[in-house]
Design an enzyme around this catalytic site. Structure first.
Site, PDB file in Angstrom:
ATOM      1  N   VAL A   1      -0.753   0.442  14.925  1.00  0.00           N
ATOM      2  CA  VAL A   1      -1.324   1.439  15.831  1.00  0.00           C
ATOM      3  C   VAL A   1      -1.101   1.058  17.293  1.00  0.00           C
ATOM      4  O   VAL A   1      -0.705   1.897  18.106  1.00  0.00           O
ATOM      5  CB  VAL A   1      -2.850   1.597  15.594  1.00  0.00           C
ATOM      6  CG1 VAL A   1      -3.395   2.728  16.442  1.00  0.00           C
ATOM      7  CG2 VAL A   1      -3.140   1.863  14.144  1.00  0.00           C
TER       8      VAL A   1
ATOM      9  N   THR B   1      -7.607   8.162   9.670  1.00  0.00           N
ATOM     10  CA  THR B   1      -7.406   8.183   8.234  1.00  0.00           C
ATOM     11  C   THR B   1      -6.371   7.117   7.851  1.00  0.00           C
ATOM     12  O   THR B   1      -6.028   6.270   8.677  1.00  0.00           O
ATOM     13  CB  THR B   1      -6.937   9.598   7.830  1.00  0.00           C
ATOM     14  OG1 THR B   1      -6.918   9.664   6.423  1.00  0.00           O
ATOM     15  CG2 THR B   1      -5.550   9.914   8.377  1.00  0.00           C
TER      16      THR B   1
ATOM     17  N   HIS C   1      -0.861  -1.648   2.771  1.00  0.00           N
ATOM     18  CA  HIS C   1      -1.409  -0.396   2.245  1.00  0.00           C
ATOM     19  C   HIS C   1      -0.391   0.229   1.292  1.00  0.00           C
ATOM     20  O   HIS C   1       0.751  -0.200   1.196  1.00  0.00           O
ATOM     21  CB  HIS C   1      -1.731   0.567   3.391  1.00  0.00           C
ATOM     22  CG  HIS C   1      -2.921   0.147   4.189  1.00  0.00           C
ATOM     23  ND1 HIS C   1      -2.816  -0.579   5.348  1.00  0.00           N
ATOM     24  CD2 HIS C   1      -4.252   0.335   3.985  1.00  0.00           C
ATOM     25  CE1 HIS C   1      -4.028  -0.816   5.826  1.00  0.00           C
ATOM     26  NE2 HIS C   1      -4.915  -0.273   5.025  1.00  0.00           N
TER      27      HIS C   1
ATOM     28  N   TYR D   1     -14.871  -4.841   5.651  1.00  0.00           N
ATOM     29  CA  TYR D   1     -14.169  -4.215   6.773  1.00  0.00           C
ATOM     30  C   TYR D   1     -14.988  -3.044   7.308  1.00  0.00           C
ATOM     31  O   TYR D   1     -15.146  -2.876   8.523  1.00  0.00           O
ATOM     32  CB  TYR D   1     -12.811  -3.744   6.260  1.00  0.00           C
ATOM     33  CG  TYR D   1     -11.909  -3.110   7.284  1.00  0.00           C
ATOM     34  CD1 TYR D   1     -11.367  -3.862   8.316  1.00  0.00           C
ATOM     35  CD2 TYR D   1     -11.570  -1.768   7.197  1.00  0.00           C
ATOM     36  CE1 TYR D   1     -10.505  -3.277   9.239  1.00  0.00           C
ATOM     37  CE2 TYR D   1     -10.715  -1.178   8.113  1.00  0.00           C
ATOM     38  CZ  TYR D   1     -10.186  -1.941   9.134  1.00  0.00           C
ATOM     39  OH  TYR D   1      -9.333  -1.363  10.050  1.00  0.00           O
TER      40      TYR D   1
ATOM     41  N   TRP E   1      -0.113   0.725  -8.490  1.00  0.00           N
ATOM     42  CA  TRP E   1      -1.450   0.197  -8.804  1.00  0.00           C
ATOM     43  C   TRP E   1      -2.426   1.328  -9.130  1.00  0.00           C
ATOM     44  O   TRP E   1      -2.373   2.416  -8.535  1.00  0.00           O
ATOM     45  CB  TRP E   1      -2.026  -0.577  -7.628  1.00  0.00           C
ATOM     46  CG  TRP E   1      -1.312  -1.841  -7.285  1.00  0.00           C
ATOM     47  CD1 TRP E   1      -0.253  -2.410  -7.953  1.00  0.00           C
ATOM     48  CD2 TRP E   1      -1.591  -2.697  -6.171  1.00  0.00           C
ATOM     49  NE1 TRP E   1       0.127  -3.559  -7.318  1.00  0.00           N
ATOM     50  CE2 TRP E   1      -0.671  -3.769  -6.231  1.00  0.00           C
ATOM     51  CE3 TRP E   1      -2.518  -2.676  -5.130  1.00  0.00           C
ATOM     52  CZ2 TRP E   1      -0.658  -4.798  -5.285  1.00  0.00           C
ATOM     53  CZ3 TRP E   1      -2.516  -3.690  -4.190  1.00  0.00           C
ATOM     54  CH2 TRP E   1      -1.595  -4.742  -4.277  1.00  0.00           C
TER      55      TRP E   1
HETATM   56  O1  GFB Z   1      -3.651   1.958   0.800  1.00  0.00           O
HETATM   57  P1  GFB Z   1      -4.547   1.189  -0.080  1.00  0.00           P
HETATM   58  O2  GFB Z   1      -4.249  -0.240  -0.284  1.00  0.00           O
HETATM   59  O3  GFB Z   1      -6.030   1.224   0.461  1.00  0.00           O
HETATM   60  O4  GFB Z   1      -4.583   1.890  -1.525  1.00  0.00           O
HETATM   61  P2  GFB Z   1      -7.278   2.254   0.390  1.00  0.00           P
HETATM   62  C1  GFB Z   1      -4.690   3.269  -1.694  1.00  0.00           C
HETATM   63  C2  GFB Z   1      -4.566   3.605  -3.164  1.00  0.00           C
HETATM   64  O5  GFB Z   1      -3.203   3.384  -3.552  1.00  0.00           O
HETATM   65  C3  GFB Z   1      -5.410   2.779  -4.112  1.00  0.00           C
HETATM   66  C4  GFB Z   1      -3.153   2.646  -4.765  1.00  0.00           C
HETATM   67  O6  GFB Z   1      -5.901   3.617  -5.145  1.00  0.00           O
HETATM   68  C5  GFB Z   1      -4.414   1.767  -4.688  1.00  0.00           C
HETATM   69  O7  GFB Z   1      -4.778   1.282  -5.969  1.00  0.00           O
HETATM   70  N1  GFB Z   1      -1.880   1.915  -4.855  1.00  0.00           N
HETATM   71  C6  GFB Z   1      -0.910   2.174  -5.752  1.00  0.00           C
HETATM   72  C7  GFB Z   1      -1.488   0.874  -4.115  1.00  0.00           C
HETATM   73  N2  GFB Z   1       0.091   1.305  -5.650  1.00  0.00           N
HETATM   74  C8  GFB Z   1      -0.224   0.470  -4.617  1.00  0.00           C
HETATM   75  C9  GFB Z   1       0.445  -0.631  -4.029  1.00  0.00           C
HETATM   76  O8  GFB Z   1       1.534  -1.040  -4.438  1.00  0.00           O
HETATM   77  N3  GFB Z   1      -0.180  -1.230  -2.978  1.00  0.00           N
HETATM   78  C10 GFB Z   1      -1.392  -0.775  -2.500  1.00  0.00           C
HETATM   79  N4  GFB Z   1      -1.946  -1.410  -1.443  1.00  0.00           N
HETATM   80  N5  GFB Z   1      -2.065   0.247  -3.078  1.00  0.00           N
HETATM   81  C11 GFB Z   1      -7.927   0.984   2.507  1.00  0.00           C
HETATM   82  C12 GFB Z   1      -9.023   0.025   2.846  1.00  0.00           C
HETATM   83  O9  GFB Z   1      -8.288   1.545   1.332  1.00  0.00           O
HETATM   84  O10 GFB Z   1      -7.792   2.019   3.444  1.00  0.00           O
HETATM   85  C13 GFB Z   1      -8.992  -0.395   4.224  1.00  0.00           C
HETATM   86  O11 GFB Z   1      -9.006  -1.046   1.942  1.00  0.00           O
HETATM   87  C14 GFB Z   1      -8.681   0.703   5.208  1.00  0.00           C
HETATM   88  O12 GFB Z   1     -10.224  -0.976   4.537  1.00  0.00           O
HETATM   89  C15 GFB Z   1      -7.613   1.667   4.738  1.00  0.00           C
HETATM   90  O13 GFB Z   1      -9.849   1.403   5.501  1.00  0.00           O
HETATM   91  C16 GFB Z   1      -7.521   2.910   5.582  1.00  0.00           C
HETATM   92  O14 GFB Z   1      -6.893   3.589   0.917  1.00  0.00           O
HETATM   93  O15 GFB Z   1      -7.916   2.248  -0.942  1.00  0.00           O
END
Ligand code: GFB
Length: 322
Positions: A21, A170, A185, A142, A208
């Site tokens: 950002v 978002t 992410h 967080y 995931w």
């Molecule tokens: O983006 P993400 O890690 O964070 O995961 P959040 C979003 C969704 O994508 C979850 C799925 O349901 C994950 O299980 N997902 C699928 C994956 N494949 C993958 C992968 O290979 N890697 C990841 N990382 N996810 C975050 C917060 O939540 O959002 C933070 O933990 C922050 O605090 C951010 O606020 C905006 O969207 O779940």
């Protein structure tokens, strides 16, 4: 009313200018071109060190601050490093907000996160839902830090009249994102996974969770344009959501990214990994009513991010994290 907008002669400190950002905010300010931009790398200024932050503000005297420095990460990192996500963020934001006020900064924009809202919320999520229910456990550390940051801005505004505002972005993505498969992410992680599978000739990629959670995505240059817009036009203790107002399931997102990257194999779901919040789409009425709109659609944003990833693939791989 006092005019706290950035103008000729303003000195704007972007805390966290190397991040997703912060780097986009620097680009947006450069495009606007009428103020001096102040940045400091981690080895020049440790934002967790209150004395160092204090000395920086005393010496540099910024007039405006974008508080984009934070320990951030995806669902796995949030779940695995609770101390870092809670304590480091509290330290950084306490130091910057306090020093900004103490040294006469005219306006500060604090960046929160949409994960501050309760795990289960009516959709789309209105700003008023803050503190109306329990948080999502994978990111409560967080979220608590970010809620404390919001409250600190509101407290300085009420007690001292400091023009500090809080934006709730978002899920963001774009150039300079973290592509480390464990700490990133979902969007950068999937770009990398599909790209590596295609180039290595593998015919399966694991996504995931169940693929059913829904998320709203915003291209980071749109986020930066909203941050600059709100620095100029918003002055209120109420938090304000920044998003596209459109959500997509993780399964659909995966298929979209696979299409753009050119991966034609099978997508499987690793349900040993958490889903996190099931629904998360923000209500952006307050922002849209002010006349701001995003300009980069999801498909276009993914293409631009994939292009950036390919240009930086070797340095990303050298840093590891596969
Ligand atoms: O983006 P993400 O890690 O964070 O995961 P959040 C979003 C969704 O994508 C979850 C799925 O349901 C994950 O299980 N997902 C699928 C994956 N494949 C993958 C992968 O290979 N890697 C990841 N990382 N996810 C975050 C917060 O939540 O959002 C933070 O933990 C922050 O605090 C951010 O606020 C905006 O969207 O779940």
């Amino acid at each position: 009313m006092i005019d706290n907008r950035m103008a000729d002669g303003s000195t704007v400190f972007v805390a966290g200018h190397r991040g997703l950002v912060g780097s986009a905010i620097v680009r947006a300010l450069e495009r606007a071109g009428h103020m001096s931009i102040l940045t400091a790398c981690r080895d020049e200024l440790d934002l967790t060190d209150s004395a160092a932050v204090e000395a920086f503000f005393a010496a540099q005297r910024p007039t405006h601050v974008f508080m984009a420095a934070a320990k951030v990460g995806g669902i796995h990192a949030n779940n695995s490093y609770p101390v870092d996500f809670l304590e480091t963020n509290l330290r950084i934001q306490n130091n910057v907000i306090h020093s900004a006020w103490q040294h006469g900064v005219r306006k500060l924009v604090f960046l929160g996160s949409c994960c501050i809202y309760p795990k289960v919320c009516p959709q789309p999520i209105k700003e008023d839902y803050l503190l109306t229910g329990p948080l999502e456990p994978t990111n409560e550390w967080y979220a608590i830090a970010k809620i404390a940051g919001i409250k600190l801005c509101q407290a300085y505004r009420r007690q001292y009249g400091f023009d500090a505002i809080s934006l709730m972005p978002t899920n963001l993505y774009g150039p300079h994102d973290n592509f480390d498969l464990l700490s990133s992410h979902v969007l950068p992680a999937l770009i990398r996974k599909f790209h590596e599978a295609r180039t290595a000739g593998r015919d399966e990629v694991a996504v995931w969770g169940t693929g059913t959670p829904r998320r709203e995505f915003l291209y980071v240059d749109d986020m930066a344009s909203a941050a600059v817009f709100l620095m100029q036009h918003y002055s209120d203790e109420r938090i304000i959501n920044v998003g596209s107002g459109r959500d997509i399931s993780i399964g659909e997102l995966a298929r979209k990214i696979a299409g753009i990257v050119g991966f034609e194999g099978k997508i499987v779901h690793d349900t040993s990994k958490p889903d996190g919040t099931l629904l998360r789409c923000s209500d952006v009425t307050r922002l849209f009513d002010m006349g701001w709109r995003p300009t980069v659609a999801l498909g276009e944003g993914i293409r631009l991010t994939y292009e950036w990833y390919r240009d930086h693939e070797h340095s990303i791989q050298r840093r590891g994290g596969a």
